[in-house]
Design an enzyme around this catalytic site. Sequence first.
Site, short mmCIF file in Angstrom:
data_model
loop_
_atom_site.label_atom_id
_atom_site.label_comp_id
_atom_site.label_asym_id
_atom_site.label_seq_id
_atom_site.Cartn_x
_atom_site.Cartn_y
_atom_site.Cartn_z
CG ASP A 30 69.05 -70.45 23.50
OD1 ASP A 30 68.53 -69.63 22.83
OD2 ASP A 30 68.49 -71.25 24.80
CE LYS A 35 67.63 -72.66 20.53
NZ LYS A 35 66.97 -70.66 21.05
NE ARG A 154 65.08 -58.47 3.25
CZ ARG A 154 65.62 -58.45 1.93
NH1 ARG A 154 64.87 -58.36 1.38
NH2 ARG A 154 66.95 -58.38 1.73
CD GLU A 155 61.59 -65.61 10.44
OE1 GLU A 155 61.41 -66.17 10.08
OE2 GLU A 155 61.70 -65.01 11.63
CG ASN A 211 60.00 -54.11 11.85
OD1 ASN A 211 60.36 -54.20 10.47
ND2 ASN A 211 60.41 -54.79 12.34
N GLY A 260 51.76 -60.98 8.07
CA GLY A 260 52.52 -61.86 9.68
C GLY A 260 54.15 -62.72 9.51
CB CYS A 263 59.16 -58.79 12.76
SG CYS A 263 60.55 -58.96 13.24
CE LYS A 266 58.34 -59.82 18.58
NZ LYS A 266 59.25 -58.29 18.71
C1 UDX Z 1 60.20 -58.12 8.83
C2 UDX Z 1 61.53 -56.40 8.29
O1 UDX Z 1 61.72 -56.46 6.91
C3 UDX Z 1 62.47 -56.14 8.73
O2 UDX Z 1 63.86 -55.65 8.81
C4 UDX Z 1 62.70 -56.94 10.35
O3 UDX Z 1 64.19 -56.53 11.50
C5 UDX Z 1 61.59 -57.97 11.00
O4 UDX Z 1 60.53 -57.83 10.27
P1 UDX Z 1 60.52 -60.40 8.15
O5 UDX Z 1 60.09 -61.06 9.39
O6 UDX Z 1 61.47 -61.71 8.27
O7 UDX Z 1 61.52 -58.83 8.49
O8 UDX Z 1 59.80 -60.43 6.58
P2 UDX Z 1 59.75 -59.30 5.95
O9 UDX Z 1 59.78 -60.23 4.01
O10 UDX Z 1 59.18 -57.93 5.27
O11 UDX Z 1 57.34 -59.72 4.85
C6 UDX Z 1 57.01 -58.99 6.33
C7 UDX Z 1 55.18 -60.02 6.02
O12 UDX Z 1 55.18 -58.40 5.13
C8 UDX Z 1 55.17 -61.20 5.56
O13 UDX Z 1 54.52 -61.84 5.98
C9 UDX Z 1 54.90 -61.08 4.11
O14 UDX Z 1 54.19 -61.40 2.90
C10 UDX Z 1 54.43 -59.82 3.53
N1 UDX Z 1 54.33 -58.56 2.46
C11 UDX Z 1 56.25 -58.01 2.58
C12 UDX Z 1 54.04 -58.97 1.45
O15 UDX Z 1 52.40 -58.60 2.15
N2 UDX Z 1 54.09 -57.87 0.76
C13 UDX Z 1 55.02 -56.83 0.66
O16 UDX Z 1 54.99 -56.40 0.22
C14 UDX Z 1 55.84 -57.16 1.33
#
Ligand code: UDX
Length: 445
Positions: A30, A35, A154-155, A211, A260, A263, A266
Amino acid sequence: MRVAMIGAGYVGLVSGTCFADFGHTVTCVDTDAAKIDNLRAGRLPIYEPGLDQLVAANMRQGRLDFTTDLAAAVADADAVFIAVGTPSRRGDGHADLTYVHQAAAQIATALTRYTVVVNKSTVPVGTGDQVERIIREANPAADFSVASNPEFLREGAAIEDFKRPDRIVIGAEDPRAQEVMRDLYRPLFLNQAPLVMTGRRTAELTKYAANAFLAMKVTFINEMADLCEQVGANVQEVARGIGLDKRIGAKFLHAGPGYGGSCFPKDTLALVKTAQDHGSPVRLVETTVAINDARKRAMAARIITACDGDVAGKRIAILGLTFKPNTDDMRDAPSIVIINELQAAGARIIAYDPEGVDQAKQVLRDIDYAADPYACADGADALVIVTEWDAFRALDLNELRKRLRHPALIDLRNIYPPEDVAEAGLRYWSVGRPSGAPAADDPAQ
Ligand code: UDX
């Protein structure tokens, strides 16, 4: 195998650490010296369950290291991953590839032998071609291939997602690159993780398509939730009723305040732009983006309605600020729009979040922070659950009732059974459920 991971952000750190845990030797690079110093001292820049222990264990065993010296890390690597940020470009929504291009240029002059340069960052279709061109021009004699290997982490569940993926997508035309990528992921083949070996452009598009589809699924159920409220149906039961159909699947059907995170917002925008640029618009995704934007504002309006149409001078307590639980990530969190709208309408905000407060302070202004959910509710005119942290799922509703100035609970994640809330004497609003009906003694009824 030896791996260099360029970018020690969320994706780079999780992927690098998991590759080290597979037994590969990984150096994360990095440009941010502070960091890197922190990482070497075991201090992580992000919160991700289990990651700190995994980093520590692999550092101890000598398989994971951190440096600012890109050239040294690249020189003896079999694979160099580009895992730098690709933010939305200000103004037009296109992915900003500045960091990817910079990384490619720096990698070019550091290559010493055959190396696979792998794009892990989420990048528009054709970026692999650009990376190849940049390296070729900067170092015509270099022996390398460029592959695409999008992440689906997924985070909050990233380690599990890396180690037990639904699939691994690899875009590589060169058989030598395919071989290196197979070797890197070999530990997972023992778990029979399906490997989708494809062309580079297909792999790049697959990430966006995945996504966008998930964002669309969430948005679909959110619109069903609105309709449920109008016709007196229950969205959780609708979700179960459709989700048991294997063609639909039960996941990503939780209605809420809108998606939100780093990922979905964006990537949906970037896909819309790419599609428009190629004269092949993706109208379902365009609509998804518009509906989701409007939804966050609609949630603020719902809170204002629950406060008898006026929040001016009122104290609104917010539980959960991060875009989802088990992360400290505030990027594009629905809480930001909701809080801004409430503040614009004159509300005073007090908030509690188990992990997100430091990040929240960077993006939100004029907020009081409480030490726990009950302190947050103290003297508030309404309590709003925005993020479904586990710690909020079994709150003592009677205690909340006593603490609140007005007994209003607005649950944007549907984590309480409406009967329990009514029993505790709280007025309750949730999403897409008959609970929109106020408790029996409500004068507004
Ligand atoms: C996502 C993808 O799942 C992952 O595969 C990708 O590589 C990165 O983006 P992440 O952003 O970490 O992962 O979160 P995720 O669990 O997918 O949730 C995304 C958003 O959708 C969150 O704001 C979550 O609250 C919302 N969500 C998800 C809902 O509102 N309802 C659902 O049933 C699922």
